[in-house]
Design a protein around this motif. Structure first.
Motif, short mmCIF file in Angstrom:
data_model
loop_
_atom_site.label_atom_id
_atom_site.label_comp_id
_atom_site.label_asym_id
_atom_site.label_seq_id
_atom_site.Cartn_x
_atom_site.Cartn_y
_atom_site.Cartn_z
N TRP A 1 0.80 -1.15 0.02
CA TRP A 1 0.21 -0.01 -0.17
C TRP A 1 0.63 1.26 -0.16
CZ3 TRP A 1 -0.87 4.05 3.72
CH2 TRP A 1 -0.16 3.75 4.83
N GLY A 2 0.35 2.48 -0.35
CA GLY A 2 1.01 3.67 -0.20
C GLY A 2 0.07 4.61 -0.55
N VAL A 3 0.77 5.88 -0.72
CA VAL A 3 0.19 7.18 -1.18
C VAL A 3 1.12 8.04 -1.85
CG1 VAL A 3 0.66 8.31 1.17
CG2 VAL A 3 -1.20 8.95 -0.10
N HIS A 4 0.57 8.57 -2.82
CA HIS A 4 1.56 9.70 -3.71
C HIS A 4 0.75 10.67 -4.22
CE1 HIS A 4 -0.23 6.98 -6.87
NE2 HIS A 4 -0.04 7.89 -7.51
N ALA A 5 1.60 12.04 -4.15
CA ALA A 5 0.84 13.05 -4.51
C ALA A 5 0.43 12.91 -6.17
CB ALA A 5 1.71 14.13 -4.38
N HIS A 6 -0.69 13.27 -6.58
CA HIS A 6 -1.03 13.22 -7.95
C HIS A 6 -1.75 14.39 -8.34
CE1 HIS A 6 -3.70 11.72 -11.41
NE2 HIS A 6 -2.67 10.81 -11.47
#
Length: 143
Positions: A123-128
């Motif tokens: 899992w993760g999170v990134h700016a978009h």
């Protein structure tokens, strides 16, 4: 791959994939029931029933977080390949989520990302662009 090309994480061995995509309005919490139903249908013939249940739970957590904590709704994308499910929830706020260890007095609130971390294979999170994407992956062979 060693040739520098990125393989679609949801693609099967032939490069095919099945995708569910939904735009969710701001604070549209009743839509979570529809999202769960659509995801269940998408996963009916993929992986084990236990994996599908985990996918529903984690998707509900990410969608709920996006709808409760952001003012402009969200976009859900679930991509199924032969061996992998990837679920992404994009919202339109650049503030990145933080892991939160909820206290005993907080009831069931604040456990979404803890569940995602504990139950997903990745899992993760990134700016978009003008927001962010929070995602998780599950292996279809997982029980």
């Amino acid at each position: 791959m060693t040739d520098g090309r990125r393989r679609d994480p949801g693609a099967d061995g032939d490069g095919r994939r099945v995708q569910l995509r939904r735009r969710l309005g701001s604070s549209d919490l009743p839509a979570i029931t529809e999202v769960r139903r659509a995801l269940r249908e998408l996963l009916r013939h993929w992986g084990s029933p236990a994996v599908a249940e985990v996918a529903e739970l984690l998707t509900s957590e990410l969608v709920t977080n996006a709808l409760v904590h952001t003012p402009d709704g969200a976009v859900l994308t679930a991509t199924v390949g032969t061996n992998k499910l990837r679920v992404e929830v994009r919202d339109f706020m650049s503030t990145l989520p933080r892991m939160h260890a909820p206290g005993s007095d907080e009831g069931t609130h604040g456990r979404g990302l803890v569940l995602v971390q504990a139950l997903s294979d990745a899992w993760g999170v990134h700016a978009h662009g003008m927001g962010k994407v929070v995602w998780f992956e599950l292996d279809g062979g997982r029980v």
